[in-house]
Design a protein around this motif. Structure first.
Motif, PDB file in Angstrom:
ATOM      1  N   GLU A 182     -92.247 -46.972  14.285  1.00 14.45           N
ATOM      2  CA  GLU A 182     -92.136 -47.818  15.471  1.00 14.45           C
ATOM      3  C   GLU A 182     -93.286 -47.577  16.452  1.00 14.45           C
ATOM      4  O   GLU A 182     -93.677 -48.474  17.190  1.00 14.45           O
ATOM      5  CB  GLU A 182     -90.792 -47.613  16.162  1.00 14.45           C
ATOM      6  CG  GLU A 182     -90.523 -46.212  16.660  1.00 14.45           C
ATOM      7  CD  GLU A 182     -89.172 -46.114  17.357  1.00 14.45           C
ATOM      8  OE1 GLU A 182     -88.899 -46.956  18.234  1.00 14.45           O
ATOM      9  OE2 GLU A 182     -88.386 -45.218  17.028  1.00 14.45           O
ATOM     10  N   ASN A 224     -90.176 -45.374   9.649  1.00 13.27           N
ATOM     11  CA  ASN A 224     -90.411 -44.456  10.776  1.00 13.27           C
ATOM     12  C   ASN A 224     -91.773 -44.680  11.441  1.00 13.27           C
ATOM     13  O   ASN A 224     -92.496 -43.724  11.718  1.00 13.27           O
ATOM     14  CB  ASN A 224     -90.309 -43.002  10.304  1.00 13.27           C
ATOM     15  CG  ASN A 224     -88.947 -42.394  10.613  1.00 13.27           C
ATOM     16  OD1 ASN A 224     -88.067 -43.068  11.141  1.00 13.27           O
ATOM     17  ND2 ASN A 224     -88.770 -41.134  10.277  1.00 13.27           N
ATOM     18  N   ALA A 243     -85.432 -53.298  13.530  1.00 10.11           N
ATOM     19  CA  ALA A 243     -85.275 -54.320  14.565  1.00 10.11           C
ATOM     20  C   ALA A 243     -86.613 -54.944  14.919  1.00 10.11           C
ATOM     21  O   ALA A 243     -86.704 -56.166  15.144  1.00 10.11           O
ATOM     22  CB  ALA A 243     -84.626 -53.702  15.807  1.00 10.11           C
ATOM     23  N   LEU A 244     -87.672 -54.144  14.962  1.00  2.00           N
ATOM     24  CA  LEU A 244     -89.001 -54.682  15.245  1.00  2.00           C
ATOM     25  C   LEU A 244     -89.417 -55.670  14.155  1.00  2.00           C
ATOM     26  O   LEU A 244     -89.988 -56.726  14.454  1.00  2.00           O
ATOM     27  CB  LEU A 244     -90.018 -53.547  15.351  1.00  2.00           C
ATOM     28  CG  LEU A 244     -89.854 -52.566  16.513  1.00  2.00           C
ATOM     29  CD1 LEU A 244     -90.882 -51.439  16.414  1.00  2.00           C
ATOM     30  CD2 LEU A 244     -89.988 -53.290  17.851  1.00  2.00           C
ATOM     31  N   HIS A 255     -84.956 -55.792   3.938  1.00  2.00           N
ATOM     32  CA  HIS A 255     -84.290 -54.540   4.298  1.00  2.00           C
ATOM     33  C   HIS A 255     -83.723 -53.929   3.017  1.00  2.00           C
ATOM     34  O   HIS A 255     -82.988 -54.587   2.285  1.00  2.00           O
ATOM     35  CB  HIS A 255     -83.162 -54.784   5.309  1.00  2.00           C
ATOM     36  CG  HIS A 255     -83.635 -55.302   6.629  1.00  2.00           C
ATOM     37  ND1 HIS A 255     -84.315 -54.515   7.536  1.00  2.00           N
ATOM     38  CD2 HIS A 255     -83.530 -56.535   7.198  1.00  2.00           C
ATOM     39  CE1 HIS A 255     -84.603 -55.233   8.614  1.00  2.00           C
ATOM     40  NE2 HIS A 255     -84.139 -56.467   8.422  1.00  2.00           N
ATOM     41  N   ASN A 285     -87.702 -58.901  14.735  1.00  6.40           N
ATOM     42  CA  ASN A 285     -88.287 -59.609  15.879  1.00  6.40           C
ATOM     43  C   ASN A 285     -89.559 -60.346  15.476  1.00  6.40           C
ATOM     44  O   ASN A 285     -89.789 -61.482  15.913  1.00  6.40           O
ATOM     45  CB  ASN A 285     -88.593 -58.626  17.012  1.00  6.40           C
ATOM     46  CG  ASN A 285     -87.338 -58.083  17.678  1.00  6.40           C
ATOM     47  OD1 ASN A 285     -86.263 -58.672  17.557  1.00  6.40           O
ATOM     48  ND2 ASN A 285     -87.460 -56.960  18.371  1.00  6.40           N
ATOM     49  N   ASP A 302     -88.733 -53.056   5.125  1.00  2.98           N
ATOM     50  CA  ASP A 302     -88.051 -51.952   5.796  1.00  2.98           C
ATOM     51  C   ASP A 302     -87.395 -51.069   4.731  1.00  2.98           C
ATOM     52  O   ASP A 302     -86.420 -51.463   4.104  1.00  2.98           O
ATOM     53  CB  ASP A 302     -87.000 -52.506   6.771  1.00  2.98           C
ATOM     54  CG  ASP A 302     -85.964 -51.463   7.153  1.00  2.98           C
ATOM     55  OD1 ASP A 302     -86.328 -50.281   7.273  1.00  2.98           O
ATOM     56  OD2 ASP A 302     -84.779 -51.844   7.314  1.00  2.98           O
ATOM     57  N   ASP A 343     -85.424 -45.316  12.403  1.00  5.64           N
ATOM     58  CA  ASP A 343     -85.799 -45.533  13.796  1.00  5.64           C
ATOM     59  C   ASP A 343     -85.605 -46.995  14.167  1.00  5.64           C
ATOM     60  O   ASP A 343     -84.816 -47.709  13.549  1.00  5.64           O
ATOM     61  CB  ASP A 343     -87.243 -45.058  14.035  1.00  5.64           C
ATOM     62  CG  ASP A 343     -88.276 -45.886  13.271  1.00  5.64           C
ATOM     63  OD1 ASP A 343     -87.877 -46.761  12.474  1.00  5.64           O
ATOM     64  OD2 ASP A 343     -89.489 -45.664  13.474  1.00  5.64           O
ATOM     65  N   ASN A 344     -86.338 -47.454  15.137  1.00  5.14           N
ATOM     66  CA  ASN A 344     -86.182 -48.836  15.612  1.00  5.14           C
ATOM     67  C   ASN A 344     -87.035 -49.829  14.823  1.00  5.14           C
ATOM     68  O   ASN A 344     -87.070 -51.012  15.147  1.00  5.14           O
ATOM     69  CB  ASN A 344     -86.556 -48.906  17.107  1.00  5.14           C
ATOM     70  CG  ASN A 344     -86.070 -50.176  17.778  1.00  5.14           C
ATOM     71  OD1 ASN A 344     -84.922 -50.599  17.560  1.00  5.14           O
ATOM     72  ND2 ASN A 344     -86.922 -50.794  18.588  1.00  5.14           N
ATOM     73  N   SER A 345     -87.712 -49.372  13.782  1.00  5.67           N
ATOM     74  CA  SER A 345     -88.587 -50.249  13.009  1.00  5.67           C
ATOM     75  C   SER A 345     -87.868 -51.470  12.404  1.00  5.67           C
ATOM     76  O   SER A 345     -88.431 -52.570  12.415  1.00  5.67           O
ATOM     77  CB  SER A 345     -89.281 -49.456  11.897  1.00  5.67           C
ATOM     78  OG  SER A 345     -90.126 -48.470  12.432  1.00  5.67           O
ATOM     79  N   SER A 356     -85.545 -47.518   7.163  1.00  3.19           N
ATOM     80  CA  SER A 356     -86.082 -46.716   8.257  1.00  3.19           C
ATOM     81  C   SER A 356     -84.993 -46.366   9.282  1.00  3.19           C
ATOM     82  O   SER A 356     -84.258 -47.246   9.728  1.00  3.19           O
ATOM     83  CB  SER A 356     -87.224 -47.472   8.948  1.00  3.19           C
ATOM     84  OG  SER A 356     -87.809 -46.668   9.951  1.00  3.19           O
TER      85      SER A 356
END
Length: 311
Positions: free
Chosen positions: A16, A14, A49-50, A70, A53, A40, A45-47, A43
């Protein structure tokens, strides 16, 4: 490819809003031979995917190496353990993903570790509230080296809590985020983190477990780590579960220390650490509007727990 000089384990949950600030401080490090392990921790949220990336963007880089794990959500301590399982660096570092570091932090710590043959190197920290409110925390004013078991033992006990004649409750910041640790000690002694879901502070238990196996510690005066203060975080609130985690922490500190030291050597340090924990608990209870009767009951129960014999 050469072995990384430092593996930096970054638990992600959480964050991002803060992750890029943390990562930019790592990607800009003057020490290039780094391994960054993003964990990870399930999480929502969008974390995640970040994280992916950052890993993809690093494919075209020679250094740093970025790896992503993950996993299901189990908390900060177990996320760090997951990173330890795949870390390959000479030294290990831990950085919370809402904190960040100076661009030359890991180079300074690593070069000192190599030049002086040091197992653990710490630096001073900055307490960061926002860009206009940054407060250097000076645990040491000049470089200090603790070499040999007796010196390291004294350092560890002062980190838990200094003796009553010391003018502050805390002498050395117990956070693991402002240090690097020799990797081989993890491998040899299987040192891992406990869960912060059981104890109010997993870092101090790790400090006891790790520092009991080292023979040299260095503390640098440079403020290279930025510890970000969030006034709305769980560490600034009170609930009954947190009280029980505080009791669990005081018990396990006593159990760990009793296995290493004589009672004469550790007991005053232990008592002052309990006083510090109790004072913070009462302050949070007052701020939360708890009744005087409940605060009195908590204090009475705490005294009973403190007086219980070590198992």
């Amino acid at each position: 490819m050469k072995q990384p000089k430092v593996s930096i384990i970054v638990p992600v949950y959480n964050v991002e809003k803060y992750l890029d600030r943390c990562m930019q401080s790592l990607l800009g490090q003057t020490l290039k031979e780094l391994e960054i392990i993003l964990v990870d921790d399930g999480s929502p949220d969008n974390s995640p995917a970040l994280c992916d990336n950052y890993e993809s963007a690093s494919d075209n880089l020679h250094w740093p190496i970025i790896k992503v794990i993950h996993k299901i959500n189990e908390g900060l301590g177990f996320a760090r353990n997951s990173g330890l399982e795949i870390a390959t660096g000479e030294y290990i570092a831990f950085l919370d993903s809402d904190d960040f570091v100076d661009v030359n932090m890991y180079e300074q710590l690593y070069l000192k570790a190599k030049a002086k043959d040091i197992d653990v190197v710490y630096c001073n920290c900055n307490i960061y509230k926002d860009k206009k409110h940054i407060y250097p925390r000076k645990d040491v004013e000049e470089e200090v080296i603790f070499r040999g078991r007796e010196a390291v033992d004294d350092f560890l006990l002062d980190m838990i809590a200094p003796l009553p004649e010391y003018h502050h409750d805390v002498r050395y910041m117990m956070s693991v985020g402002h240090a690097i640790y020799r990797h081989s000690i993890f491998m040899e002694h299987r040192v891992q983190f406990v869960s912060e879901r059981e104890f109010v502070s997993e870092d101090i238990i790790f400090d006891i477990d790790f520092l009991s196996h080292v023979r040299s510690v260095c503390y640098l005066p440079d403020c290279l780590h930025y510890y970000v203060v969030n006034p709305y975080s769980l560490s600034h609130t009170y609930d009954d579960a947190k009280y029980h985690k505080m009791v669990n922490l005081s018990r396990i500190i006593k159990e760990r220390l009793a296995k290493i030291y004589s009672e004469e050597k550790y007991y005053l340090h232990y008592l002052r650490s309990v006083f510090f924990l109790l004072r913070n608990t009462v302050m949070r209870m007052v701020l939360a509007g708890e009744t005087d009767q409940k605060i009195k009951r908590i204090l009475e129960l705490s005294l009973i727990h403190i007086s219980e014999p070590t198992r």
